[in-house]
Design a protein around this motif. Structure first.
Motif, PDB file in Angstrom:
ATOM      1  N   GLY A 181      67.546  75.562  45.656  1.00  0.00           N
ATOM      2  CA  GLY A 181      65.470  75.166  45.844  1.00  0.00           C
ATOM      3  C   GLY A 181      65.846  73.790  46.744  1.00  0.00           C
ATOM      4  O   GLY A 181      64.351  73.661  46.112  1.00  0.00           O
ATOM      5  N   ARG A 182      66.278  73.646  46.952  1.00  0.00           N
ATOM      6  CA  ARG A 182      66.284  72.803  47.933  1.00  0.00           C
ATOM      7  C   ARG A 182      65.101  72.673  49.180  1.00  0.00           C
ATOM      8  O   ARG A 182      64.644  71.188  50.099  1.00  0.00           O
ATOM      9  CB  ARG A 182      67.287  71.370  48.595  1.00  0.00           C
ATOM     10  N   ILE A 183      65.062  73.902  49.547  1.00  0.00           N
ATOM     11  CA  ILE A 183      64.563  74.861  50.603  1.00  0.00           C
ATOM     12  C   ILE A 183      63.672  75.681  50.367  1.00  0.00           C
ATOM     13  O   ILE A 183      64.154  76.891  49.613  1.00  0.00           O
ATOM     14  CB  ILE A 183      65.406  74.749  52.071  1.00  0.00           C
ATOM     15  N   LYS A 184      62.569  75.576  50.567  1.00  0.00           N
ATOM     16  CA  LYS A 184      61.361  76.832  50.325  1.00  0.00           C
ATOM     17  C   LYS A 184      61.614  77.596  51.441  1.00  0.00           C
ATOM     18  O   LYS A 184      61.875  77.768  52.173  1.00  0.00           O
ATOM     19  CB  LYS A 184      59.861  76.236  49.853  1.00  0.00           C
ATOM     20  N   CYS A 185      61.593  79.209  50.673  1.00  0.00           N
ATOM     21  CA  CYS A 185      62.284  80.296  50.862  1.00  0.00           C
ATOM     22  C   CYS A 185      61.714  80.770  51.899  1.00  0.00           C
ATOM     23  O   CYS A 185      61.693  81.343  53.281  1.00  0.00           O
ATOM     24  CB  CYS A 185      63.012  80.664  50.207  1.00  0.00           C
ATOM     25  N   ASP A 186      60.143  80.915  51.491  1.00  0.00           N
ATOM     26  CA  ASP A 186      58.963  81.223  52.240  1.00  0.00           C
ATOM     27  C   ASP A 186      57.888  79.945  52.517  1.00  0.00           C
ATOM     28  O   ASP A 186      56.703  80.703  52.211  1.00  0.00           O
ATOM     29  CB  ASP A 186      58.106  82.488  51.596  1.00  0.00           C
ATOM     30  N   PRO A 187      57.976  79.378  53.155  1.00  0.00           N
ATOM     31  CA  PRO A 187      56.872  78.497  53.486  1.00  0.00           C
ATOM     32  C   PRO A 187      55.966  78.453  54.308  1.00  0.00           C
ATOM     33  O   PRO A 187      56.169  79.117  54.808  1.00  0.00           O
ATOM     34  CB  PRO A 187      58.070  77.245  54.418  1.00  0.00           C
ATOM     35  N   VAL A 188      54.879  78.021  54.926  1.00  0.00           N
ATOM     36  CA  VAL A 188      54.028  78.180  55.462  1.00  0.00           C
ATOM     37  C   VAL A 188      53.275  77.409  55.831  1.00  0.00           C
ATOM     38  O   VAL A 188      52.521  76.652  55.968  1.00  0.00           O
ATOM     39  CB  VAL A 188      52.648  79.127  55.085  1.00  0.00           C
ATOM     40  N   PRO A 189      54.470  76.933  56.955  1.00  0.00           N
ATOM     41  CA  PRO A 189      54.256  74.998  57.697  1.00  0.00           C
ATOM     42  C   PRO A 189      52.608  74.975  58.053  1.00  0.00           C
ATOM     43  O   PRO A 189      52.179  76.031  58.870  1.00  0.00           O
ATOM     44  CB  PRO A 189      55.059  75.517  58.974  1.00  0.00           C
ATOM     45  N   THR A 190      51.444  73.692  58.161  1.00  0.00           N
ATOM     46  CA  THR A 190      50.837  73.840  58.510  1.00  0.00           C
ATOM     47  C   THR A 190      50.267  73.179  60.188  1.00  0.00           C
ATOM     48  O   THR A 190      51.497  71.430  60.362  1.00  0.00           O
ATOM     49  CB  THR A 190      49.450  73.082  57.945  1.00  0.00           C
ATOM     50  N   LEU A 191      50.026  72.732  60.874  1.00  0.00           N
ATOM     51  CA  LEU A 191      49.541  72.360  62.360  1.00  0.00           C
ATOM     52  C   LEU A 191      48.419  71.346  62.455  1.00  0.00           C
ATOM     53  O   LEU A 191      47.849  72.782  62.438  1.00  0.00           O
ATOM     54  CB  LEU A 191      50.850  72.576  63.785  1.00  0.00           C
ATOM     55  N   LYS A 192      48.271  69.737  63.035  1.00  0.00           N
ATOM     56  CA  LYS A 192      47.328  69.777  62.988  1.00  0.00           C
ATOM     57  C   LYS A 192      47.304  68.814  64.379  1.00  0.00           C
ATOM     58  O   LYS A 192      48.488  68.247  64.257  1.00  0.00           O
ATOM     59  CB  LYS A 192      46.460  68.838  62.175  1.00  0.00           C
ATOM     60  N   ARG A 193      45.879  68.696  64.713  1.00  0.00           N
ATOM     61  CA  ARG A 193      46.131  68.124  66.418  1.00  0.00           C
ATOM     62  C   ARG A 193      45.527  66.612  66.079  1.00  0.00           C
ATOM     63  O   ARG A 193      44.039  66.507  65.671  1.00  0.00           O
ATOM     64  CB  ARG A 193      45.619  68.790  67.614  1.00  0.00           C
ATOM     65  N   ALA A 194      45.673  65.259  65.920  1.00  0.00           N
ATOM     66  CA  ALA A 194      45.144  64.208  64.949  1.00  0.00           C
ATOM     67  C   ALA A 194      44.704  63.645  66.465  1.00  0.00           C
ATOM     68  O   ALA A 194      43.453  63.034  66.049  1.00  0.00           O
ATOM     69  CB  ALA A 194      46.836  63.364  64.856  1.00  0.00           C
ATOM     70  N   PHE A 195      45.359  63.649  67.195  1.00  0.00           N
ATOM     71  CA  PHE A 195      44.851  63.077  68.680  1.00  0.00           C
ATOM     72  C   PHE A 195      44.805  64.327  69.602  1.00  0.00           C
ATOM     73  O   PHE A 195      46.053  65.370  69.450  1.00  0.00           O
ATOM     74  CB  PHE A 195      45.181  61.853  69.342  1.00  0.00           C
ATOM     75  N   PRO A 196      44.670  63.800  70.727  1.00  0.00           N
ATOM     76  CA  PRO A 196      45.014  65.175  71.819  1.00  0.00           C
ATOM     77  C   PRO A 196      46.134  65.701  72.346  1.00  0.00           C
ATOM     78  O   PRO A 196      46.065  66.838  72.229  1.00  0.00           O
ATOM     79  CB  PRO A 196      43.439  64.287  73.035  1.00  0.00           C
ATOM     80  N   ALA A 197      46.895  64.927  71.913  1.00  0.00           N
ATOM     81  CA  ALA A 197      48.182  65.093  72.931  1.00  0.00           C
ATOM     82  C   ALA A 197      49.934  64.405  71.530  1.00  0.00           C
ATOM     83  O   ALA A 197      50.576  63.980  71.498  1.00  0.00           O
ATOM     84  CB  ALA A 197      48.783  64.107  73.570  1.00  0.00           C
ATOM     85  N   PHE A 198      48.712  64.523  69.902  1.00  0.00           N
ATOM     86  CA  PHE A 198      49.087  64.295  68.567  1.00  0.00           C
ATOM     87  C   PHE A 198      49.340  65.157  68.058  1.00  0.00           C
ATOM     88  O   PHE A 198      48.471  65.675  67.255  1.00  0.00           O
ATOM     89  CB  PHE A 198      49.191  63.096  68.492  1.00  0.00           C
ATOM     90  N   LEU A 199      50.848  66.066  67.721  1.00  0.00           N
ATOM     91  CA  LEU A 199      51.253  67.060  66.566  1.00  0.00           C
ATOM     92  C   LEU A 199      51.472  66.946  65.516  1.00  0.00           C
ATOM     93  O   LEU A 199      52.772  66.013  65.520  1.00  0.00           O
ATOM     94  CB  LEU A 199      51.163  67.850  67.408  1.00  0.00           C
ATOM     95  N   VAL A 200      50.687  67.923  64.503  1.00  0.00           N
ATOM     96  CA  VAL A 200      51.491  66.619  63.290  1.00  0.00           C
ATOM     97  C   VAL A 200      51.416  68.172  62.443  1.00  0.00           C
ATOM     98  O   VAL A 200      50.404  69.481  62.254  1.00  0.00           O
ATOM     99  CB  VAL A 200      49.979  65.914  62.030  1.00  0.00           C
ATOM    100  N   SER A 201      52.901  68.229  61.619  1.00  0.00           N
ATOM    101  CA  SER A 201      53.372  69.134  61.148  1.00  0.00           C
ATOM    102  C   SER A 201      53.581  69.127  59.313  1.00  0.00           C
ATOM    103  O   SER A 201      53.923  67.976  59.577  1.00  0.00           O
ATOM    104  CB  SER A 201      54.176  69.835  62.442  1.00  0.00           C
ATOM    105  N   ASP A 202      53.134  70.156  58.607  1.00  0.00           N
ATOM    106  CA  ASP A 202      54.144  70.014  57.355  1.00  0.00           C
ATOM    107  C   ASP A 202      54.916  71.056  57.244  1.00  0.00           C
ATOM    108  O   ASP A 202      54.087  72.088  57.182  1.00  0.00           O
ATOM    109  CB  ASP A 202      52.524  69.977  56.244  1.00  0.00           C
ATOM    110  N   ALA A 203      55.910  70.665  57.429  1.00  0.00           N
ATOM    111  CA  ALA A 203      56.660  71.953  57.080  1.00  0.00           C
ATOM    112  C   ALA A 203      56.862  72.641  55.443  1.00  0.00           C
ATOM    113  O   ALA A 203      57.769  73.846  55.409  1.00  0.00           O
ATOM    114  CB  ALA A 203      58.055  71.508  57.364  1.00  0.00           C
ATOM    115  N   ASP A 204      55.908  72.159  55.091  1.00  0.00           N
ATOM    116  CA  ASP A 204      55.701  73.036  53.538  1.00  0.00           C
ATOM    117  C   ASP A 204      57.444  72.979  52.784  1.00  0.00           C
ATOM    118  O   ASP A 204      57.084  74.208  51.965  1.00  0.00           O
ATOM    119  CB  ASP A 204      54.733  74.429  53.693  1.00  0.00           C
TER     120      ASP A 204
END
Length: 334
Positions: A63-86
């Motif tokens: 249970g320390r790793i989610k088996c079926d995650p849905v990561p999300t990706l946002k662009r905080a600035f034009p060249a700055f990508l922010v990911s949440d690995a869920d």
């Protein structure tokens, strides 16, 4: 009986995929983890290949790793990508963002990918190696739960806090890849020494009382030491700020253990991607010649020196028997 098992690359890949799926991982998570594991086994430290996969398999199951995650990706600035690995593996979030990251760096000349809420990142060199294969310079930093003191006798405040750097050297060479911990050695090297019953060098770690030890079992109950004393501790702090600070992830002091419990360590990862000049600048060719010149002077160039290039697709992979047997049990038992 040999301590290693020789597998064809396709056999190793198929076994690793079956083990990941049997441990509960989604196919996309399994694919990303197997690709990273094979890369580490071929080009990185052997301990961060199949032996470290065992940590992932146990963590999927516990249970320390989610088996079926849905990561999300946002662009905080034009060249700055922010990911949440869920709560999933770091490699999956990076893979899903990779095309956006490479397109962005080719447009702006520089781009940043930062991610939080993932399991430990595995071999950090993998991320910059991926970029170098695309002709892109990379710098990566990550943290995890506390494993290292800032000074002997003090409390554990940092993880091994590795930093990795990659520079492409052209199609006729492997890229330069520097991947090293802020600690005197990587944690997996202590684990391997304990499993094999061999001592560790002085200056690597302290026991639970803060005294220098060459016993890896006592080191596992104690903590690692930074390389170079205060300078190494400063590098660990730099990495902490780049990874946890920039991503918004937990500081090492607040990060759950990646090898026990049922909570994700939710670590941070930051990758800075840079173009090595314009195509006609010749910067890659210039770096290639400099790496060759250094090797002629007897300098070890990490990622290049001592590595076979090109690698034959038919070349087998050596897997430690203990890791092989554990992975086989996962693959067989489901």
């Amino acid at each position: 009986m040999s301590d290693e098992v020789l597998l064809e690359r396709s056999e190793a890949e198929e076994l690793a995929m079956r083990a990941c799926l049997a441990a509960g991982a989604s196919r996309s998570s399994a694919r990303s983890l197997v690709d990273a594991t094979l890369s580490a086994a071929l080009y990185g430290p052997p301990t961060l290949g199949f032996p470290h996969m065992v940590d992932y398999l146990n963590s999927f199951r516990e249970g320390r790793i989610k088996c079926d995650p849905v990561p999300t990706l946002k662009r905080a600035f034009p060249a700055f990508l922010v990911s949440d690995a869920d709560g999933g593996i770091a490699q999956l979030g990076f893979d899903l963002a990779f095309n956006d990251l490479t397109e962005t760096v080719r447009h702006f000349g520089i781009a940043i990918f930062t991610q939080t809420n993932s399991y430990t990142t595995g071999e950090l060199g993998y991320y910059v190696r991926r970029l170098a294969d695309e002709g892109i310079v990379g710098l990566a930093a990550t943290n995890a739960n506390t494993l290292m003191v800032a000074k002997a006798g003090g409390p554990s405040v940092y993880s091994t806090n590795p930093i990795a750097f990659g520079f492409p050297l052209g199609d006729k060479s492997l890229p330069l890849i520097i991947d090293q911990a802020s600690s005197a050695t990587a944690y997996v090297n202590i684990v391997a020494a304990a499993a094999e019953g061999r001592s560790i060098p002085e200056g690597w770690a302290v026991d639970e009382n803060g005294a220098d030890t060459q016993d890896p079992t006592k080191a596992l109950a104690g903590a690692l030491l930074p390389f170079g004393g205060r300078k190494g501790a400063n590098v660990a702090l730099l990495v902490e700020m780049l990874s946890a600070g920039l991503s918004g992830g937990p500081w090492s002091l607040d990060t759950p253990d990646f090898r026990s419990g049922n909570v994700s360590p939710a670590v941070g990862l930051t990758v800075v991607a840079m173009m090595p000049g314009r195509a006609d600048d010749g910067r890659v060719s210039r770096a290639h010649h400099q790496a060759a010149r250094l090797q002629e002077q007897g300098v070890f160039v990490p990622g290049v020196s001592g590595m076979k290039f090109p690698r034959s697709p038919s070349e087998g992979l050596k897997v430690p028997r203990s890791a092989f047997e554990t992975i086989c049990r996962f693959a067989s038992n489901g």
